[in-house]
Motif scaffolding. Structure first.
Motif, PDB file in Angstrom:
ATOM      1  N   UNK A  51       1.364  -1.256   0.591  1.00  0.00           N
ATOM      2  CA  UNK A  51       0.107   0.339  -0.111  1.00  0.00           C
ATOM      3  C   UNK A  51       0.668   1.345   0.205  1.00  0.00           C
ATOM      4  N   UNK A  52       0.486   2.445  -0.427  1.00  0.00           N
ATOM      5  CA  UNK A  52       1.290   3.307  -1.031  1.00  0.00           C
ATOM      6  C   UNK A  52       0.506   4.039  -0.068  1.00  0.00           C
ATOM      7  N   UNK A  53       0.674   5.176   0.812  1.00  0.00           N
ATOM      8  CA  UNK A  53      -0.067   6.611   1.539  1.00  0.00           C
ATOM      9  C   UNK A  53       0.382   7.869   1.101  1.00  0.00           C
ATOM     10  N   UNK A  54      -0.321   8.908   1.224  1.00  0.00           N
ATOM     11  CA  UNK A  54      -0.433   9.966   0.179  1.00  0.00           C
ATOM     12  C   UNK A  54       0.980  10.396   0.657  1.00  0.00           C
ATOM     13  N   UNK A  55       1.530  10.066   1.777  1.00  0.00           N
ATOM     14  CA  UNK A  55       2.928  10.577   2.036  1.00  0.00           C
ATOM     15  C   UNK A  55       3.926   9.912   1.731  1.00  0.00           C
ATOM     16  N   UNK A  56       3.784   8.789   0.713  1.00  0.00           N
ATOM     17  CA  UNK A  56       4.377   8.019  -0.158  1.00  0.00           C
ATOM     18  C   UNK A  56       5.377   6.803   0.852  1.00  0.00           C
ATOM     19  N   UNK A  57       4.501   6.491   1.664  1.00  0.00           N
ATOM     20  CA  UNK A  57       4.963   5.331   2.361  1.00  0.00           C
ATOM     21  C   UNK A  57       4.566   4.607   2.260  1.00  0.00           C
ATOM     22  N   UNK A  58       5.464   3.726   1.896  1.00  0.00           N
ATOM     23  CA  UNK A  58       5.309   2.241   1.098  1.00  0.00           C
ATOM     24  C   UNK A  58       4.889   1.111   2.370  1.00  0.00           C
ATOM     25  N   UNK A  59       3.596   0.223   3.040  1.00  0.00           N
ATOM     26  CA  UNK A  59       3.528  -0.845   3.135  1.00  0.00           C
ATOM     27  C   UNK A  59       3.204  -2.189   3.040  1.00  0.00           C
ATOM     28  N   UNK A  60       4.350  -3.167   3.023  1.00  0.00           N
ATOM     29  CA  UNK A  60       3.777  -4.264   2.652  1.00  0.00           C
ATOM     30  C   UNK A  60       2.322  -5.065   3.292  1.00  0.00           C
ATOM     31  N   UNK A  61       1.779  -5.561   2.131  1.00  0.00           N
ATOM     32  CA  UNK A  61       1.104  -6.308   2.860  1.00  0.00           C
ATOM     33  C   UNK A  61       0.188  -7.624   2.026  1.00  0.00           C
ATOM     34  N   UNK A  62      -0.613  -8.613   2.433  1.00  0.00           N
ATOM     35  CA  UNK A  62      -0.864  -9.203   1.543  1.00  0.00           C
ATOM     36  C   UNK A  62      -1.925  -9.175   0.213  1.00  0.00           C
ATOM     37  N   UNK A  63      -3.182  -8.833   0.372  1.00  0.00           N
ATOM     38  CA  UNK A  63      -4.742  -8.862  -0.536  1.00  0.00           C
ATOM     39  C   UNK A  63      -3.371  -8.331  -1.518  1.00  0.00           C
ATOM     40  N   UNK A  64      -4.530  -7.701  -3.439  1.00  0.00           N
ATOM     41  CA  UNK A  64      -4.212  -7.329  -4.065  1.00  0.00           C
ATOM     42  C   UNK A  64      -4.667  -5.595  -3.653  1.00  0.00           C
ATOM     43  N   UNK A  65      -3.052  -4.923  -4.461  1.00  0.00           N
ATOM     44  CA  UNK A  65      -3.975  -3.341  -3.699  1.00  0.00           C
ATOM     45  C   UNK A  65      -3.578  -2.816  -5.845  1.00  0.00           C
ATOM     46  N   UNK A  66      -3.161  -3.584  -6.310  1.00  0.00           N
ATOM     47  CA  UNK A  66      -2.595  -3.035  -7.761  1.00  0.00           C
ATOM     48  C   UNK A  66      -1.160  -1.856  -7.942  1.00  0.00           C
TER      49      UNK A  66
END
Length: 643
Positions: A366-381
């Motif tokens: 997932x990519x937050x508005x401030x550009x922070x990247x967080x790893x996840x399992x589900x499909x986010x594109x």
């Protein structure tokens, strides 16, 4: 890092240690089953020589009965017959059990071998398949495996049984008569001499036969694949001549191999018959001349009647002993062929797999508005490169964008011959980079390096700022979509072939990808639509249709970087215009590398690289290169100047 050449010996003779390695592998994978088989074999072998002992005891009892009357030996006779019946019953049970278990053991072992070889091949580098004929590799799965089956199912058990049987016979012979044993040894020496000469030639030609089979199968496979080319150029007669030459060599090698193999047993059988007569003759002389019998237990007193019973029992022993020698010699061909096949299989298993020192992986994020990247399992594109740092134990994430940069790259398929020289280029997210140039200029080689099908000799390739040597190859290739000039369709439905690009894709995803590639219309006209079964690399489709499915397969993968290697080479001009619209949509927002001989397909590229002899000699947009009136201008207009 320079790539090492992948080598596999072609049809080797049996190597040292092959038998030990084979037995070790066989024992490791089937320990309990193999021990049971050997126990049954031992029982069967010992029982097979028991008749000689029973015969001598029976003669001794009958001799006593004739002297003292049958009543005195009746109980002994019954005991002998009951014991013989029990022993032979155990032997039959052992043989039956061994036969059943051996069939299971052999097929199980071959299943393990084939599975192991096929699975191992999935880890081999592309270089291996570029340097080895498909027919020759297939011969390992067929002929060499069949030779191994013969070795495991027949030769090894036969040799083991012969060893146990011969050891038992030797004990009986040494404790019966050293004189007669010496006669048999003289005959056995003669048999071994014949085996060395005849069997050695047979084994030599059987190895040549295996080589000829592999060569012939490789030739047939090559001719089958090129049948259209053969017919177009009217090379049927030349193909026949080539096949006849290979087939003639196979005939000669097979004829010589089987000639020596077939004459071996008659020679050995006749030597055994001569030895049988010789044992009887020498035994008769010993009896007539009242010569004391000598055994390992000592010298026995002269007793013609007792010695005669020993001779009578010794005759079947000599027949069985020489029979064991003959059977062992007959197995030479199977052993040599089996070990040669095992050597081939082990050579294939010993090929160094594709190395991968990468530790950077591709993860959903997932990519937050401030550009922070967080790893996840589900499909986010969204995807990111997960980069662990060993120095401080931290992990950083870099968004997957598709920026590719090559810096001073040199490469050669063999270290001595560099084919790419000082290649430097970059492609940012959403840019389209085209490679043009004459055949052999190095266009496809560059895309092979991006996929890491081969490793560069010098320089660097960066993907989103990360050296691709640090990225795991599987993750690197997951981020790349590729459409090759040579399409490969697998046995399965049209839907399954499109879904090959992304196994998790839904039917709707596959249909949308087919529409994007303009394959939907012709697919719906097939007999069963998307459920139409494709076989033989899609032989029931035209080359253009196969290529459209290949484009659809790349589309369903939805990778951020696309490589199109002559992707429209087999498509007519009208369809090409449609596909061009589809690929333009497919390329939207992606980094794209295009290789094309039709320069009309690369005019809208952000940059066009002109290659010649492994060097980038021109670069720029279509208009810029036309204005230069250089090599690209010549390729585009056909205005080649005469030198």
């Amino acid at each position: 890092m320079r790539s090492k050449s992948v080598k596999m010996a072609k049809r080797p003779a049996p190597k040292k240690g092959t038998l030990g390695r084979l037995l070790k592998l066989l024992f490791k994978q089937n320990k309990a089953l193999l021990i049971t088989v050997f126990i049954c074999l031992t029982i069967s072998a010992v029982v097979s020589v028991a008749s000689s002992v029973f015969l001598k005891n029976l003669i001794d009892v009958i001799r006593v009965g004739l002297k003292d009357g049958l009543d005195s030996v009746w109980l002994s006779l019954v005991t002998i017959f009951v014991t013989m019946g029990g022993v032979y019953g155990i032997g039959v049970l052992g043989s039956f059990t061994y036969t059943r278990l051996m069939a299971i053991l052999t097929q199980k072992f071959l299943h393990q071998i084939r599975t192991g070889v096929f699975n191992k091949m999935q880890s081999y580098p592309i270089r291996f398949f570029d340097t080895h004929k498909t027919g020759d590799i297939m011969s390992t799965f067929t002929n060499d495996t069949d030779a191994l089956r013969q070795l495991v199912s027949q030769s090894i058990p036969q040799l083991f049984t012969t060893m146990i049987s011969t050891t038992t016979l030797l004990v009986i012979m040494f404790t019966s008569s050293l004189w007669l044993t010496l006669v048999i040894f003289v005959g056995v020496i003669a048999m071994f001499s014949v085996t060395k000469i005849v069997g050695g030639n047979s084994a030599k030609y059987f190895i040549k036969q295996q080589q000829s089979i592999g060569k012939t199968e490789g030739y047939i496979q090559e001719m089958m694949q090129g049948q259209k080319v053969i017919k177009v150029f009217c090379h049927e007669d030349e193909s026949k001549e080539g096949f006849d030459k290979n087939n003639e060599q196979l005939y000669e090698d097979a004829k010589n191999a089987h000639t020596f193999a077939n004459i071996l047993m008659p020679i050995m059988g006749n030597l055994g018959n001569i030895l049988y007569v010789l044992v009887a003759f020498v035994g008769g002389i010993l009896v007539l001349n009242s010569i004391p019998n000598v055994t390992v237990l000592g010298i026995q007193e002269v007793n013609p009647a007792a010695f005669l019973s020993i001779i009578i029992a010794f005759l079947p022993i000599s027949k069985q002993f020489t029979g064991n020698v003959a059977q062992s010699s007959q197995q030479i061909n199977s052993v040599v062929m089996g070990l040669a096949g095992a050597s081939r299989i082990f050579e294939l298993l010993d090929v160094e797999p594709e190395t991968d020192e990468g530790y950077v992986t591709l993860v959903r994020c997932r990519i937050a508005d401030d550009g922070t990247i967080t790893e996840c399992e589900e499909r986010t594109g969204h995807w990111a490169w997960k980069h662990p740092h060993k120095a401080d134990g931290t992990v950083t994430y870099t968004e997957l964008k598709g920026d590719i940069e090559m810096i001073d790259v040199d490469f050669g398929y063999v270290p001595e011959k560099i084919v790419l020289h000082n290649i430097s280029l970059y492609a940012h997210e959403g840019q389209k980079v085209a490679f043009v140039g004459a055949t052999g200029a190095g266009k496809t080689t560059i895309t092979n390096l991006i996929n890491r099908f081969y490793d560069i000799a010098d320089g660097k390739i960066r993907y989103d700022g990360i050296n691709i040597n640090k990225i795991k190859k599987q993750d690197l290739r997951r981020s790349l979509g590729i459409v090759l000039q040579d399409t490969n369709l697998f046995t399965g439905t049209v839907m399954e072939n499109i879904r090959y690009g992304r196994l998790s894709a839904s039917d709707e995803d596959c249909i949308n990808a087919a529409k994007l590639a303009y394959a939907h219309d012709f697919v719906t006209r097939l007999p069963d639509g998307y459920n139409t079964m494709l076989t033989a690399d899609g032989a029931n489709l035209s080359q253009g249709q196969r290529q459209l499915l290949s484009i659809a397969r790349a589309a369903v993968k939805d990778a951020p970087v696309m490589i199109l290697d002559e992707a429209t080479s087999s498509i007519d001009t009208r369809t090409e215009a449609l596909v061009q619209k589809g690929t333009d949509r497919l390329m939207d927002g992606r980094t794209v590398f295009v290789i094309a001989h039709r320069l009309s397909t690369v005019q809208n590229s952000n940059v066009i690289m002109v290659l010649e002899f492994g060097n980038i000699i021109e670069r720029g947009t279509h208009d810029e290169l036309i204005a230069k009136r250089g090599k690209y201008y010549q390729l585009y207009t056909g205005a080649f100047e005469l030198e």
